[in-house]
Motif scaffolding. Structure first.
Motif, PDB file in Angstrom:
ATOM      1  N   ALA A 151      35.538  29.913  43.270  1.00 34.72           N
ATOM      2  CA  ALA A 151      34.934  31.204  42.919  1.00 34.72           C
ATOM      3  C   ALA A 151      33.414  31.155  43.029  1.00 34.72           C
ATOM      4  O   ALA A 151      32.710  31.937  42.396  1.00 34.72           O
ATOM      5  N   SER A 152      32.910  30.243  43.859  1.00 33.86           N
ATOM      6  CA  SER A 152      31.473  29.986  43.890  1.00 33.86           C
ATOM      7  C   SER A 152      30.637  31.180  44.362  1.00 33.86           C
ATOM      8  O   SER A 152      29.448  31.245  44.094  1.00 33.86           O
ATOM      9  N   ASN A 153      31.271  32.135  45.050  1.00 33.52           N
ATOM     10  CA  ASN A 153      30.510  33.320  45.451  1.00 33.52           C
ATOM     11  C   ASN A 153      30.371  34.327  44.314  1.00 33.52           C
ATOM     12  O   ASN A 153      29.692  35.346  44.459  1.00 33.52           O
ATOM     13  N   HIS A 154      31.023  34.035  43.175  1.00 39.30           N
ATOM     14  CA  HIS A 154      30.957  34.934  42.023  1.00 39.30           C
ATOM     15  C   HIS A 154      30.468  34.228  40.770  1.00 39.30           C
ATOM     16  O   HIS A 154      29.615  34.742  40.043  1.00 39.30           O
ATOM     17  N   THR A 155      31.004  33.044  40.493  1.00 39.48           N
ATOM     18  CA  THR A 155      30.630  32.314  39.283  1.00 39.48           C
ATOM     19  C   THR A 155      30.959  30.845  39.469  1.00 39.48           C
ATOM     20  O   THR A 155      31.434  30.420  40.531  1.00 39.48           O
ATOM     21  N   ASP A 156      30.715  30.044  38.416  1.00 33.58           N
ATOM     22  CA  ASP A 156      30.978  28.609  38.527  1.00 33.58           C
ATOM     23  C   ASP A 156      32.171  28.206  37.671  1.00 33.58           C
ATOM     24  O   ASP A 156      32.721  29.011  36.915  1.00 33.58           O
ATOM     25  N   ALA A 206      35.932  41.315  35.326  1.00 35.09           N
ATOM     26  CA  ALA A 206      34.725  40.512  35.171  1.00 35.09           C
ATOM     27  C   ALA A 206      34.927  39.113  35.742  1.00 35.09           C
ATOM     28  O   ALA A 206      34.034  38.542  36.368  1.00 35.09           O
ATOM     29  N   PHE A 207      36.097  38.561  35.531  1.00 32.62           N
ATOM     30  CA  PHE A 207      36.453  37.215  35.955  1.00 32.62           C
ATOM     31  C   PHE A 207      36.599  37.122  37.472  1.00 32.62           C
ATOM     32  O   PHE A 207      36.166  36.163  38.102  1.00 32.62           O
ATOM     33  N   CYS A 208      37.219  38.156  38.078  1.00 29.16           N
ATOM     34  CA  CYS A 208      37.527  38.145  39.513  1.00 29.16           C
ATOM     35  C   CYS A 208      37.548  39.571  40.045  1.00 29.16           C
ATOM     36  O   CYS A 208      38.613  40.177  40.187  1.00 29.16           O
ATOM     37  N   PRO A 209      36.384  40.139  40.364  1.00 25.08           N
ATOM     38  CA  PRO A 209      36.316  41.545  40.766  1.00 25.08           C
ATOM     39  C   PRO A 209      37.053  41.861  42.064  1.00 25.08           C
ATOM     40  O   PRO A 209      37.466  43.002  42.280  1.00 25.08           O
ATOM     41  N   ASP A 210      37.234  40.868  42.948  1.00 30.78           N
ATOM     42  CA  ASP A 210      37.914  41.144  44.216  1.00 30.78           C
ATOM     43  C   ASP A 210      39.361  41.583  44.023  1.00 30.78           C
ATOM     44  O   ASP A 210      39.924  42.250  44.890  1.00 30.78           O
ATOM     45  N   ASN A 211      39.975  41.220  42.891  1.00 32.37           N
ATOM     46  CA  ASN A 211      41.335  41.683  42.624  1.00 32.37           C
ATOM     47  C   ASN A 211      41.417  43.207  42.590  1.00 32.37           C
ATOM     48  O   ASN A 211      42.420  43.797  42.997  1.00 32.37           O
ATOM     49  N   VAL A 212      40.339  43.828  42.098  1.00 34.42           N
ATOM     50  CA  VAL A 212      40.303  45.292  42.043  1.00 34.42           C
ATOM     51  C   VAL A 212      39.662  45.859  43.298  1.00 34.42           C
ATOM     52  O   VAL A 212      40.209  46.742  43.951  1.00 34.42           O
ATOM     53  N   TRP A 213      38.497  45.332  43.656  1.00 35.91           N
ATOM     54  CA  TRP A 213      37.749  45.876  44.792  1.00 35.91           C
ATOM     55  C   TRP A 213      38.559  45.829  46.087  1.00 35.91           C
ATOM     56  O   TRP A 213      38.534  46.771  46.866  1.00 35.91           O
TER      57      TRP A 213
END
Length: 238
Positions: A151-156, A206-213
């Motif tokens: 998930a490095s493009n979003h968080t660590d 918040a944890f993984c926005p791509d799931n929605v986007w």
């Protein structure tokens, strides 16, 4: 240094110990019963089971510890970050706060074993995944112990583990499978009402926005499709 589980006298498949980061890795792809065979190693040596599709996304340099992190502050920070990139019709919403805990419907380890059996026979994302045993205090800490960078493009990994620890406490999750940029967790206490699912969906966003986007398109649809009553939570970061 990881304890060699092959020396513990347990009924484990053949495997080898790897270092930097340290973990045990099965020689052959997982089968439907591999997870159940791995669980005794947790009690014997504090090794947490997980299925890995590959190992190139692991790095000792990305290891960390979530001990001093607060989940509410972490999710609020991630939510604010997501809101900055949100489409105008979805943006500028205040952080709604943590969802209430779920009511357990299954034993967390039994639920994890059931999901692991399904993933081991998956012909898509987890095809050919190998089992691993990771020296970590709890399942949520697998990502930091391995230095998982999916998930490095979003968080660590430390922020991920902070949230996963809270989900482990509130929803009985276990980290069951990791790929280069995706994660599968089992859920023993999933939300059972639309309102509760929507509150959990906000945390997922918040944890993984791509799931929605790049998936459901809205929190409401995502909550109904991927959270309400679901015993697997799937996350993917573009």
């Amino acid at each position: 240094m990881v304890i060699n589980p092959n020396a513990l006298g347990l009924d484990l498949p053949p495997g080898t110990v790897r270092v930097q980061p340290s973990y045990w890795y099965a020689n052959e792809p997982a089968t439907h019963d591999t997870w159940s065979r791995l669980l005794p190693a947790r009690e014997a040596a504090g090794l947490q089971p997980v299925l890995l599709t590959e190992t190139q996304h692991l790095s000792a340099s990305q290891r960390g510890d979530a001990d001093d992190r607060d989940v509410s502050a972490t999710l609020a920070e991630l939510w604010a970050y997501v809101q900055e990139d949100e489409e105008p019709e979805y943006g500028d919403e205040p952080w709604p706060g943590l969802a209430a805990p779920g009511e357990p419907t299954a034993d967390p380890d039994a639920q994890a074993a059931e999901l692991a059996a399904e993933l081991a026979t998956d012909d898509k994302h987890f095809k050919g995944a190998h089992a691993a045993l990771v020296p970590a205090r709890r399942s949520a800490d697998i990502v930091t112990a391995l230095g998982w960078g999916g998930a490095s493009n979003h968080t660590d990994a430390v922020q991920l583990a902070t949230v996963l620890r809270s989900w482990e406490d509130r929803f009985g999750i276990r980290v069951v499978g990791l790929g280069p940029d995706f994660m599968s967790v089992s859920v023993a206490a999933p939300p059972r009402t639309r309102e509760h699912a929507l509150a959990v969906a906000a945390e997922h966003h918040a944890f993984c926005p791509d799931n929605v986007w790049q998936g459901a398109g809205s929190l409401e649809e995502y909550a109904a499709e991927a959270v309400l009553g679901q015993t697997e939570w799937w996350f993917w970061w573009d």
